[in-house]
Motif scaffolding. Sequence first.
Motif, PDB file in Angstrom:
ATOM      1  N   LYS A 339     -42.886 -63.834 -16.314  1.00  0.00           N
ATOM      2  CA  LYS A 339     -41.868 -64.401 -15.630  1.00  0.00           C
ATOM      3  C   LYS A 339     -41.843 -66.068 -15.405  1.00  0.00           C
ATOM      4  O   LYS A 339     -41.001 -66.529 -15.684  1.00  0.00           O
ATOM      5  CB  LYS A 339     -41.830 -64.066 -14.112  1.00  0.00           C
ATOM      6  CG  LYS A 339     -40.795 -64.579 -13.174  1.00  0.00           C
ATOM      7  CD  LYS A 339     -40.849 -63.986 -11.759  1.00  0.00           C
ATOM      8  CE  LYS A 339     -39.910 -64.439 -10.920  1.00  0.00           C
ATOM      9  NZ  LYS A 339     -40.151 -63.950  -9.725  1.00  0.00           N
ATOM     10  N   GLU A 340     -43.054 -66.512 -15.474  1.00  0.00           N
ATOM     11  CA  GLU A 340     -43.300 -68.259 -15.394  1.00  0.00           C
ATOM     12  C   GLU A 340     -42.697 -68.699 -16.829  1.00  0.00           C
ATOM     13  O   GLU A 340     -42.563 -69.719 -16.795  1.00  0.00           O
ATOM     14  CB  GLU A 340     -44.774 -68.228 -15.291  1.00  0.00           C
ATOM     15  CG  GLU A 340     -45.374 -67.950 -13.838  1.00  0.00           C
ATOM     16  CD  GLU A 340     -45.676 -66.478 -13.970  1.00  0.00           C
ATOM     17  OE1 GLU A 340     -45.681 -65.905 -12.906  1.00  0.00           O
ATOM     18  OE2 GLU A 340     -45.784 -65.736 -14.915  1.00  0.00           O
ATOM     19  N   ASP A 341     -42.622 -67.893 -17.973  1.00  0.00           N
ATOM     20  CA  ASP A 341     -42.382 -68.491 -18.970  1.00  0.00           C
ATOM     21  C   ASP A 341     -40.824 -68.846 -19.170  1.00  0.00           C
ATOM     22  O   ASP A 341     -40.477 -69.966 -19.712  1.00  0.00           O
ATOM     23  CB  ASP A 341     -42.588 -67.534 -20.101  1.00  0.00           C
ATOM     24  CG  ASP A 341     -43.948 -67.206 -20.432  1.00  0.00           C
ATOM     25  OD1 ASP A 341     -44.668 -68.002 -20.193  1.00  0.00           O
ATOM     26  OD2 ASP A 341     -44.258 -66.038 -21.073  1.00  0.00           O
ATOM     27  N   ILE A 342     -40.057 -68.528 -18.366  1.00  0.00           N
ATOM     28  CA  ILE A 342     -38.415 -68.826 -18.253  1.00  0.00           C
ATOM     29  C   ILE A 342     -38.166 -70.074 -17.617  1.00  0.00           C
ATOM     30  O   ILE A 342     -37.415 -70.828 -18.379  1.00  0.00           O
ATOM     31  CB  ILE A 342     -37.799 -67.460 -17.464  1.00  0.00           C
ATOM     32  CG1 ILE A 342     -38.238 -65.928 -18.016  1.00  0.00           C
ATOM     33  CG2 ILE A 342     -36.156 -67.882 -17.341  1.00  0.00           C
ATOM     34  CD1 ILE A 342     -38.099 -65.976 -19.377  1.00  0.00           C
ATOM     35  N   GLU A 343     -39.165 -70.309 -16.577  1.00  0.00           N
ATOM     36  CA  GLU A 343     -38.728 -71.709 -16.024  1.00  0.00           C
ATOM     37  C   GLU A 343     -39.193 -72.857 -16.969  1.00  0.00           C
ATOM     38  O   GLU A 343     -38.471 -73.884 -17.402  1.00  0.00           O
ATOM     39  CB  GLU A 343     -39.492 -71.832 -14.910  1.00  0.00           C
ATOM     40  CG  GLU A 343     -39.334 -73.362 -14.245  1.00  0.00           C
ATOM     41  CD  GLU A 343     -39.918 -73.399 -12.825  1.00  0.00           C
ATOM     42  OE1 GLU A 343     -39.947 -74.512 -12.438  1.00  0.00           O
ATOM     43  OE2 GLU A 343     -40.422 -72.209 -12.359  1.00  0.00           O
ATOM     44  N   LEU A 345     -39.337 -72.409 -20.412  1.00  0.00           N
ATOM     45  CA  LEU A 345     -38.282 -72.443 -21.456  1.00  0.00           C
ATOM     46  C   LEU A 345     -37.177 -73.136 -21.146  1.00  0.00           C
ATOM     47  O   LEU A 345     -36.525 -73.991 -21.912  1.00  0.00           O
ATOM     48  CB  LEU A 345     -38.251 -70.992 -21.893  1.00  0.00           C
ATOM     49  CG  LEU A 345     -38.949 -70.172 -22.795  1.00  0.00           C
ATOM     50  CD1 LEU A 345     -38.762 -68.848 -22.733  1.00  0.00           C
ATOM     51  CD2 LEU A 345     -39.108 -70.863 -24.070  1.00  0.00           C
ATOM     52  N   HIS A 346     -36.517 -73.004 -19.862  1.00  0.00           N
ATOM     53  CA  HIS A 346     -35.360 -73.399 -19.328  1.00  0.00           C
ATOM     54  C   HIS A 346     -35.468 -75.271 -19.548  1.00  0.00           C
ATOM     55  O   HIS A 346     -34.809 -75.809 -19.994  1.00  0.00           O
ATOM     56  CB  HIS A 346     -35.268 -73.120 -17.823  1.00  0.00           C
ATOM     57  CG  HIS A 346     -34.045 -73.757 -17.174  1.00  0.00           C
ATOM     58  ND1 HIS A 346     -32.862 -73.122 -17.172  1.00  0.00           N
ATOM     59  CD2 HIS A 346     -33.780 -75.008 -16.841  1.00  0.00           C
ATOM     60  CE1 HIS A 346     -31.694 -74.087 -16.515  1.00  0.00           C
ATOM     61  NE2 HIS A 346     -32.704 -75.126 -16.410  1.00  0.00           N
ATOM     62  N   GLU A 347     -36.763 -75.599 -19.236  1.00  0.00           N
ATOM     63  CA  GLU A 347     -36.778 -77.350 -19.251  1.00  0.00           C
ATOM     64  C   GLU A 347     -37.018 -77.526 -20.670  1.00  0.00           C
ATOM     65  O   GLU A 347     -36.555 -78.685 -21.018  1.00  0.00           O
ATOM     66  CB  GLU A 347     -38.326 -77.508 -18.634  1.00  0.00           C
ATOM     67  CG  GLU A 347     -38.402 -77.304 -17.151  1.00  0.00           C
ATOM     68  CD  GLU A 347     -37.214 -78.053 -16.262  1.00  0.00           C
ATOM     69  OE1 GLU A 347     -36.986 -79.204 -16.613  1.00  0.00           O
ATOM     70  OE2 GLU A 347     -36.677 -77.430 -15.538  1.00  0.00           O
ATOM     71  N   GLN A 348     -37.535 -76.673 -21.723  1.00  0.00           N
ATOM     72  CA  GLN A 348     -37.801 -77.044 -23.148  1.00  0.00           C
ATOM     73  C   GLN A 348     -36.167 -76.821 -23.502  1.00  0.00           C
ATOM     74  O   GLN A 348     -35.759 -77.845 -24.527  1.00  0.00           O
ATOM     75  CB  GLN A 348     -38.485 -75.993 -23.673  1.00  0.00           C
ATOM     76  CG  GLN A 348     -38.752 -76.316 -25.275  1.00  0.00           C
ATOM     77  CD  GLN A 348     -39.709 -75.465 -25.941  1.00  0.00           C
ATOM     78  OE1 GLN A 348     -40.018 -74.135 -25.374  1.00  0.00           O
ATOM     79  NE2 GLN A 348     -40.053 -75.441 -27.077  1.00  0.00           N
ATOM     80  N   GLN A 349     -35.397 -75.973 -23.254  1.00  0.00           N
ATOM     81  CA  GLN A 349     -34.160 -75.782 -24.000  1.00  0.00           C
ATOM     82  C   GLN A 349     -33.088 -76.937 -23.465  1.00  0.00           C
ATOM     83  O   GLN A 349     -32.504 -77.378 -24.195  1.00  0.00           O
ATOM     84  CB  GLN A 349     -33.652 -74.403 -23.376  1.00  0.00           C
ATOM     85  CG  GLN A 349     -34.204 -73.138 -23.997  1.00  0.00           C
ATOM     86  CD  GLN A 349     -33.982 -71.977 -23.170  1.00  0.00           C
ATOM     87  OE1 GLN A 349     -33.767 -72.076 -22.061  1.00  0.00           O
ATOM     88  NE2 GLN A 349     -34.777 -71.028 -23.750  1.00  0.00           N
ATOM     89  N   ILE A 350     -33.291 -77.304 -22.339  1.00  0.00           N
ATOM     90  CA  ILE A 350     -32.384 -78.511 -21.985  1.00  0.00           C
ATOM     91  C   ILE A 350     -32.809 -79.902 -22.431  1.00  0.00           C
ATOM     92  O   ILE A 350     -31.891 -80.664 -22.761  1.00  0.00           O
ATOM     93  CB  ILE A 350     -32.368 -78.576 -20.274  1.00  0.00           C
ATOM     94  CG1 ILE A 350     -31.115 -79.400 -19.883  1.00  0.00           C
ATOM     95  CG2 ILE A 350     -33.464 -79.034 -19.637  1.00  0.00           C
ATOM     96  CD1 ILE A 350     -29.602 -78.825 -20.134  1.00  0.00           C
ATOM     97  N   GLY A 351     -34.118 -79.989 -22.680  1.00  0.00           N
ATOM     98  CA  GLY A 351     -34.574 -81.207 -23.197  1.00  0.00           C
ATOM     99  C   GLY A 351     -34.213 -81.263 -24.727  1.00  0.00           C
ATOM    100  O   GLY A 351     -33.841 -82.322 -25.107  1.00  0.00           O
ATOM    101  N   ILE A 352     -34.303 -80.207 -25.432  1.00  0.00           N
ATOM    102  CA  ILE A 352     -33.856 -80.184 -26.774  1.00  0.00           C
ATOM    103  C   ILE A 352     -32.398 -80.387 -26.892  1.00  0.00           C
ATOM    104  O   ILE A 352     -31.785 -81.073 -27.894  1.00  0.00           O
ATOM    105  CB  ILE A 352     -34.192 -78.819 -27.638  1.00  0.00           C
ATOM    106  CG1 ILE A 352     -35.817 -78.720 -27.653  1.00  0.00           C
ATOM    107  CG2 ILE A 352     -33.735 -78.705 -28.851  1.00  0.00           C
ATOM    108  CD1 ILE A 352     -36.163 -77.228 -28.211  1.00  0.00           C
TER     109      ILE A 352
END
Length: 429
Positions: A339-343, A345-352
């Motif tokens: 579950k912790e991965d999703i947050e 990944l969210h930060e990584q995705q918006i950054g990219i």
Amino acid sequence: MSQRNPRATAAIILDKVIYGGTSLSQLLSDNDDSIDPMVKDLCFGSLRWHERLSALLDLLLTKKLKAKDKDVECLLRVGLYQILYQSAPEYAAVNETVAAVKGLRKTWAIKFVNGVLRTFLRRKESMLHQIESIETAKYAFPEWMIVSIRDAWPEHWESILEQSNLRAPMTLRVNLSQQTREQCQAALAAEEIESRAHPFVESALMLEKPMSVFELPGFNEGFLSVQDAAAQIAASLMKCEKGMRVLDACAAPGGKTGHLLEMTEGLDLVAIDNVDTRLLRIGENLERLGLEAQITVGNASEPSDEWAKPGFDRILLDAPCSATGVIRRHPDIKVLRWKEDIEQLHEQQIGILNTMWGLLNDGGRLVYATCSILPAENEQIVAEFVKSHPEAKIVPIEAEWGLAQQYGRQVLTGIDDMDGFYYAVIEKS
């Protein structure tokens, strides 16, 4: 590895996945012909039904095995999977699993494995009835995924879980620059290979039975490739034109790269991935297709001068994600994702996404894609991005596939025989 008893080999691989956190694709390459097909089936099946097998082991084992003996536990998983999901006689499955203990070099476990599996045979019906009251066992999904999917898709969640536990169809992408889909289908039929056209993706053909790619007529010549229908949608959303400078970010293994080049001649295409070994797959795929692109190591989060000169007309961002939409192809995701991965990944995705936006020409188009079914990685990313970029214009996707969202379009796992995918088209005004 292939010299070992296949059940023992599968147990060792499962131990590395479940308790070592290594992805199954790293340990078990689909293109490695030295791997026994039986090993693949045992690994995929045991991971697909991991939660059910875990619930049964909780009933069968009075105490947990030590860390150094988790391979024995994984061999028990293999045995239970064979008893429950394969057609071999039950006692034969037990005997073969017990014989595989020798491959682990733990003779003490012979009597133990035999006892556990025979106890299961005696109590099978009552135990299976008992675990049906456990939600994770009933749906064969970890609790956090069940909750997340149910919250996101209250009308579809049970279908998503059910479809994710089925084996995915083998889908082909016809190289329409070389032949029509009808011609490809006729060539397959001539070799007694049954296929059917996908209703919404004009380049997609689904095989009735999976088979080796090397048995497919025209594969070596680049007339067709293997790619899920949902993944084939990306290239058509890009709307590329001859002479455009195009970036395929996070491009490995190169399926979408090849499709872009098949659809439009004369593209100046740059394909990047941050793992150099994965770039080899892109090169191999393009070589088979007879196509060329600039392939280079690159981190989409940190552009370098070598490839990231601003001025791209089109950018395909197939963002790193939880891969919850492709669990039917990669069942180890159930074990490896938390579950912790999703947050994170969210930060990584918006950054990219923010970084890639800076490389896009005015008037250019960016297609944001994931193989996730979780809104936190999809629509929420695009909504957050648009609010902070007034020059970003969402282009509605008019299509028969998937479900229209406020931002973009979502394919749910199994609908129209497709993997779970999300797409949003953003233009820079």
